[in-house]
Motif scaffolding. Structure first.
Motif: not given
Length: 370
Positions: A328-353
């Protein structure tokens, strides 16, 4: 929009580390500044992060994991009886390997009320006061420790084998739930890669090679987690994030949720499930049919945190519609698929992005569930 978490627009938890924080951590590692000086920089950067989370429309706030190096090893290494050790190899992702670290059990597993993550949460609580945002704590799930632990890294004088650990592991996490609750936490998340690995034939083969009994493992993990969740008070929300690996925008496992959906969605008493759905590796939405009608929520990770390119808004809305065929739609929500930095190295994108991604999540959720 939902009143209680998980919110219609939510987040997994980690954010890209600011340059000032990176410099301070490097200086601390080099012995150039002490722990108090590092803590002052962490406090300032987390305070700024909390403001940005609120300014970009979120009703939930995390500390971005700014006090950690890893999403999991920091927490595990601060448990009683668990040591983080140097290995001759790291965890292998697609084309890149993490720093060579692993776990070793040298004593009975336990959670102490002096565990530093409790103070991390108390600090976040103070920093979110007056923002209107609910502070969320994130810790690795107990199943991750079990799945990643190799038999030769268990002291035989403490445990006779992997199965001998389960009762202590359950009690440690029950104690953690109680301690976080007593610290004021009402929104806690268990980050979990184990369930995603159970969807991958390749990762199951690796697990068997490590001596893990994979037959019936989903059922055993569901039982383990439900024993932990029995400690959850009624006014506390505990969710999980099921991750396929996230290191510098790469990944580990592939495979849809069908092999584990009946056990995970149908049996485990989480209040919410953050599920990655940003690529074909996650399969279709059919496994959502196992979500019972009621108060549990599946948070659809349709917005990727691995790249800075924004998704097509209409395409995301269409995918939410597709998912609502099975839950049901009322049991759904939305988010990014993961965090942006699972380790301190971080993913390949900018803070603005990164913040553009957050605003996109908020805008789409506001339009779909308003």
């Amino acid at each position: 929009m939902s009143i209680n978490p998980p919110y219609r627009a939510d987040i997994v938890g980690s954010f890209l580390r600011p340059e000032a924080l990176k410099r301070a951590r490097a200086a601390h590692s080099a012995g150039e500044i002490d722990a108090d000086a590092l803590r002052a920089v962490e406090d300032a950067e987390i305070a700024d992060l909390v403001r940005k989370e609120a300014d970009n429309g979120l009703r939930v706030a995390t500390d971005g994991e700014f006090r950690r190096s890893w999403w999991h090893f920091d927490f595990f290494g601060m448990l009683d009886g668990v040591d983080v050790i140097e290995l001759d190899h790291g965890i292998q992702f697609q084309g890149v390997q993490t720093r060579p670290r692993g776990l070793h059990l040298s004593g009975p597993v336990g959670f102490s009320d002096t565990h530093p993550f409790l103070e991390h949460y108390r600090s976040l609580q103070v920093l979110t006061a007056g923002t209107g945002a609910l502070p969320k704590a994130t810790i690795p799930a107990p199943t991750v420790l079990d799945f990643r632990l190799e038999p030769d890294r268990i002291d035989p004088n403490v445990y006779s084998g992997r199965d001998d650990i389960v009762d202590d592991l359950v009690q440690a996490y029950r104690d953690a739930v109680t301690a976080f609750y007593d610290a004021g936490c009402r929104y806690l998340q268990f980050d979990d890669t184990a369930w995603a690995y159970l969807c991958s034939d390749e990762e199951l083969t690796k697990a068997r090679d490590r001596g893990i009994r994979t037959d019936g493992l989903a059922e055993r993990y569901a039982s383990l987690l439900n024993r932990v969740l029995e400690a959850k008070p009624d006014d506390m929300v505990i969710t999980t994030h099921v991750c396929r690996g996230n290191f510098r925008s790469t990944w580990i496992s592939s495979g849809g949720y069908e092999p584990v959906a009946e056990q995970l969605l149908g049996e485990v008493a989480y209040d919410g499930f953050f599920l990655e759905y940003d690529s074909e590796r996650a399969g279709g939405f059919e496994p959502l049919r196992f979500l019972p009608e009621g108060d549990q929520t599946v948070v659809l990770g349709l917005i990727t945190s691995k790249t800075g390119e924004l998704e097509d808004v209409d395409a995301i809305k269409n995918r939410i519609d597709e998912a609502s065929v099975f839950a049901p739609l009322e049991q759904l929500a939305l988010s990014p698929q993961c965090g942006f930095a699972s380790t301190e190295e971080g993913n390949v994108l900018t803070e603005d992005e990164q913040w553009a991604k957050i605003r996109e999540v908020v805008a789409i959720a506001d339009d779909v569930w308003r």
